[in-house]
Scaffold this active site. Sequence first.
Site, short mmCIF file in Angstrom:
data_model
loop_
_atom_site.label_atom_id
_atom_site.label_comp_id
_atom_site.label_asym_id
_atom_site.label_seq_id
_atom_site.Cartn_x
_atom_site.Cartn_y
_atom_site.Cartn_z
N GLY A 58 0.80 -1.22 0.00
CA GLY A 58 0.00 0.00 0.00
C GLY A 58 0.83 1.27 0.00
N GLY A 61 1.15 5.02 0.64
CA GLY A 61 0.00 5.49 1.42
C GLY A 61 0.37 5.82 2.86
CB THR A 156 -12.17 -0.93 5.82
OG1 THR A 156 -11.92 0.32 5.15
CG2 THR A 156 -11.57 -0.87 7.21
N PRO A 178 -11.36 -5.11 10.64
CG PRO A 178 -13.51 -4.51 11.33
CD PRO A 178 -12.55 -5.67 11.29
CG MET A 180 -5.30 -3.58 12.11
SD MET A 180 -5.25 -5.36 12.42
CE MET A 180 -5.65 -5.99 10.78
CG HIS A 213 -12.83 7.74 9.07
ND1 HIS A 213 -11.83 6.99 9.62
CD2 HIS A 213 -14.00 7.28 9.60
CE1 HIS A 213 -12.36 6.10 10.45
NE2 HIS A 213 -13.67 6.27 10.46
CE LYS A 217 -12.81 4.53 6.66
NZ LYS A 217 -12.22 3.32 6.06
N GLY A 222 -15.33 0.33 8.71
CA GLY A 222 -15.60 -1.07 9.03
C GLY A 222 -15.88 -1.26 10.51
#
Length: 327
Positions: A58, A61, A156, A178, A180, A213, A217, A222
């Site tokens: 990713g 990001g 998610t 969804p 962590m 968010h 996003k 999630g």
Amino acid sequence: MNFVLSYSLYDKNKTSRKYWHCFREHSHTYVTEYLQWNKEKRTTILIVCCTPQVMVNGLPGKMSSEVLKVVLERGLDIVPYSLTAESQPDLLFRLQQINHCPNITLLKPSQRDSEIKKIVRDYPRLIAVDYTHPDAVNSNALFYQTYQIPFVMGTTGGDREQLIQSTLQSNTYAVIAPNMGKQIVALQTMLDKMAQSFPHLFQNYRLQVTESHQQNKPDTSGTAKEIIQSFVKMGAHFDVNTNLRMIRSPKEQQEELKIPTEYLSGHAFHTYRLTSPDNSVEIAFQHNVLGRNIYAQGTVDAVVFLWNKIQHKESKKLYNMMDVLME
């Protein structure tokens, strides 16, 4: 000081400073022998130094960059490759704020199949971490499953039922969640247990959810989806079209939620408000997070958890963050 042959991660807190230094200097070896002086006799001790090699997907990001930073801070080995988007113009990535961060080659979807066999061969202790895009969740999971790469799915979105079923069918080790953040997962666990113990606690109550968010996003949180389900199981009424408010406007976030400017690009503010049918009772649950570190720390904990499961050849292969938290 006693060392035993172990297939799980070593614990630096139980290892003397002298031998921990030896560990760090030989972190790329599987087995190393050291000599220990024990009063009058010399004893050979066997140290197994076997840690996961983490491929953070990713990049470049922001979430994957935060995970990469924590992986490096924890002293785990980095796989210098990362899955990225087809539209990504750069081919290399490096965290500038960390001196010992290696240059990481970014692999586009059109390139990854030709490179992955070499990567798996060169990094036999590979665990992938996925923070890519909701649209890529299922295709990335299929990629990991095809090559039997253990993975931690932090992204998610996607078809979650298909994600779970394909992982089970492929017999691939994975942690899928969804959220962590361990503290928020604890809240989810508590609400899930409440739903099991008190299925009619909020019967006919109206549930209103506000979640904010960063602007980029695209999907509904999630975490919000899972917590909403717990309240619905407790009898609350919820209509996704009328009772869910997603805030993505920086102006609203600053004016209404008072989110500091530096966190507009990375935050998670959630409020769940339950109101009785006659409006005489209102109960609210709230969790607000600024930044991404809480998720990155939990993600790396999930990597270590999964690595231990692999080393112990556990028959169960699919886990979530509740499993990580309980252990």
